[in-house]
Design an enzyme around this catalytic site. Structure first.
Site, mmCIF file in Angstrom:
data_model
loop_
_atom_site.group_PDB
_atom_site.id
_atom_site.type_symbol
_atom_site.label_atom_id
_atom_site.label_comp_id
_atom_site.label_asym_id
_atom_site.label_seq_id
_atom_site.Cartn_x
_atom_site.Cartn_y
_atom_site.Cartn_z
ATOM 1 N N SER A 116 0.830 -1.203 0.000
ATOM 2 C CA SER A 116 0.000 0.000 0.000
ATOM 3 C C SER A 116 0.866 1.255 0.000
ATOM 4 O O SER A 116 1.998 1.244 0.479
ATOM 5 C CB SER A 116 -0.902 0.016 1.234
ATOM 6 O OG SER A 116 -1.671 -1.158 1.295
HETATM 7 N N1 SAH Z 1 0.232 -4.828 4.577
HETATM 8 C C1 SAH Z 1 0.770 -5.310 3.329
HETATM 9 C C2 SAH Z 1 -0.208 -5.054 2.187
HETATM 10 C C3 SAH Z 1 -0.423 -6.275 1.354
HETATM 11 S S1 SAH Z 1 -1.766 -6.186 0.201
HETATM 12 C C4 SAH Z 1 2.162 -4.765 3.067
HETATM 13 O O1 SAH Z 1 2.657 -3.950 3.845
HETATM 14 O O2 SAH Z 1 2.783 -5.196 2.111
HETATM 15 C C5 SAH Z 1 -3.014 -7.159 1.034
HETATM 16 C C6 SAH Z 1 -2.661 -8.583 1.358
HETATM 17 O O3 SAH Z 1 -3.816 -9.171 1.956
HETATM 18 C C7 SAH Z 1 -2.307 -9.470 0.175
HETATM 19 O O4 SAH Z 1 -1.027 -9.997 0.354
HETATM 20 C C8 SAH Z 1 -3.378 -10.560 0.195
HETATM 21 O O5 SAH Z 1 -2.897 -11.839 -0.192
HETATM 22 C C9 SAH Z 1 -3.788 -10.535 1.644
HETATM 23 N N2 SAH Z 1 -5.090 -11.131 1.966
HETATM 24 C C10 SAH Z 1 -6.285 -11.023 1.318
HETATM 25 N N3 SAH Z 1 -7.251 -11.728 1.958
HETATM 26 C C11 SAH Z 1 -6.655 -12.309 3.048
HETATM 27 C C12 SAH Z 1 -7.108 -13.161 4.091
HETATM 28 N N4 SAH Z 1 -8.370 -13.611 4.175
HETATM 29 N N5 SAH Z 1 -6.214 -13.552 5.031
HETATM 30 C C13 SAH Z 1 -4.920 -13.136 4.983
HETATM 31 N N6 SAH Z 1 -4.433 -12.346 4.019
HETATM 32 C C14 SAH Z 1 -5.279 -11.920 3.050
#
Ligand code: SAH
Length: 274
Positions: A116
């Protein structure tokens, strides 16, 4: 951990300890925030290689410029700004994208996901810090993150909370985040591969819960696992089913109070593991 009063206590967890002070005042509403963006746009911007400004990416000054922009953008919470100034975001992205790491932009992290943009991360963590328990204690308390991705936000949370549990559903990203965080030996951070929609009961209740992916509604288990006095911040489908907004839920002894904030655009919250 989940209660506190008066002056902020001296935190017990590592990194930036001296910088934890008090949560900032709520900032003004802003336009739609887009933490994720199409991969082809990120690749196009990578080709431009815009930021180096004569400073090495390891330089604290590069991060301080990002912090100045966050302040100008309305982020007021000093502990959050200090953490953003400390965590080397360029180490969480592919080296080909590292020169963009301190621009206010999302970047691809593989497997169709993105890290993000800094302004959205800062705003969400600031909202967490404005919760009752965080205000009273000067830190986020026991914290659950759903959507570890590359681990950048988990590293930030590690500076602001004595205990962090972070769940990722995609195994390659779970492993990537583990590799990124290994260097810091963060004993108070636990990464899990699993379905974050279920939360993580064994470490509940949580003083703070933050999600980096947005669903149609907040999973009931998140609310069940939120401590009394705790706060949850998550992107969720907006009123009338249109778009996404940041939703804040404060749990009180008498029940939960929900408020809606900026419009956002996050990757979908998916059930099950991949
Ligand atoms: N906080 C992260 C942002 C990653 S984007 C960073 O700093 O990089 C959002 C992430 O949420 C993705 O990697 C996706 O695979 C994950 N995601 C989506 N649904 C999810 C779920 N039910 N449980 C765990 N992770 C999930």
């Amino acid at each position: 951990m989940s209660s506190g009063a008066g002056a902020p206590r001296k935190p017990r967890f590592p990194m930036a300890l001296d910088r934890l002070s008090q949560a900032g005042a709520p900032s003004k509403p802003r336009e739609t925030l887009r933490p994720q963006r199409p991969l082809h746009e990120a690749a196009r911007d990578a080709a431009r290689q815009t930021v180096s400004q004569g400073l090495g990416l390891d330089s604290a000054q590069v991060r301080q410029r990002m912090v100045q922009r966050l302040r100008a953008d309305g982020i007021r919470c000093e502990p959050v700004l200090a953490a953003m100034g400390d965590v080397p975001r360029h180490l969480f992205v592919d080296s080909a994208l590292a020169t963009q790491a301190y621009e206010d932009t999302s970047l691809p992290i593989g497997h169709g996901q993105t890290i993000s943009k800094p302004s959205v991360v800062a705003r969400m963590v600031e909202l967490l810090f404005e919760g009752a328990l965080a205000r009273a204690s000067g830190h986020l308390g026991r914290t659950l993150e759903v959507g570890t991705g590359c681990g950048y936000q988990a590293a930030l949370l590690a500076k602001l909370a004595p205990r962090v549990v972070s769940i990722e559903r995609l195994r390659p990203l779970f492993e990537k985040a583990g590799a990124h965080l290994a260097a810091w030996r963060l004993d108070h951070v636990r990464l899990l591969h699993g379905d974050g929609m279920l939360g993580h009961g064994p470490d509940a209740p949580y003083d703070s819960i933050i999600a980096a992916a947005g669903g149609d509604a907040l999973p009931a288990l998140w609310l069940d696992q939120l401590a009394i006095g705790g706060r949850l911040v998550a992107p969720t489908r907006g009123p009338g089913g249109r778009g996404q907004v940041l939703v804040v839920v404060d749990r009180h002894a008498s029940g939960c109070v929900r408020s809606e904030h900026e419009a956002v655009h996050f990757v979908p919250l998916k059930s099950g593991i991949g």
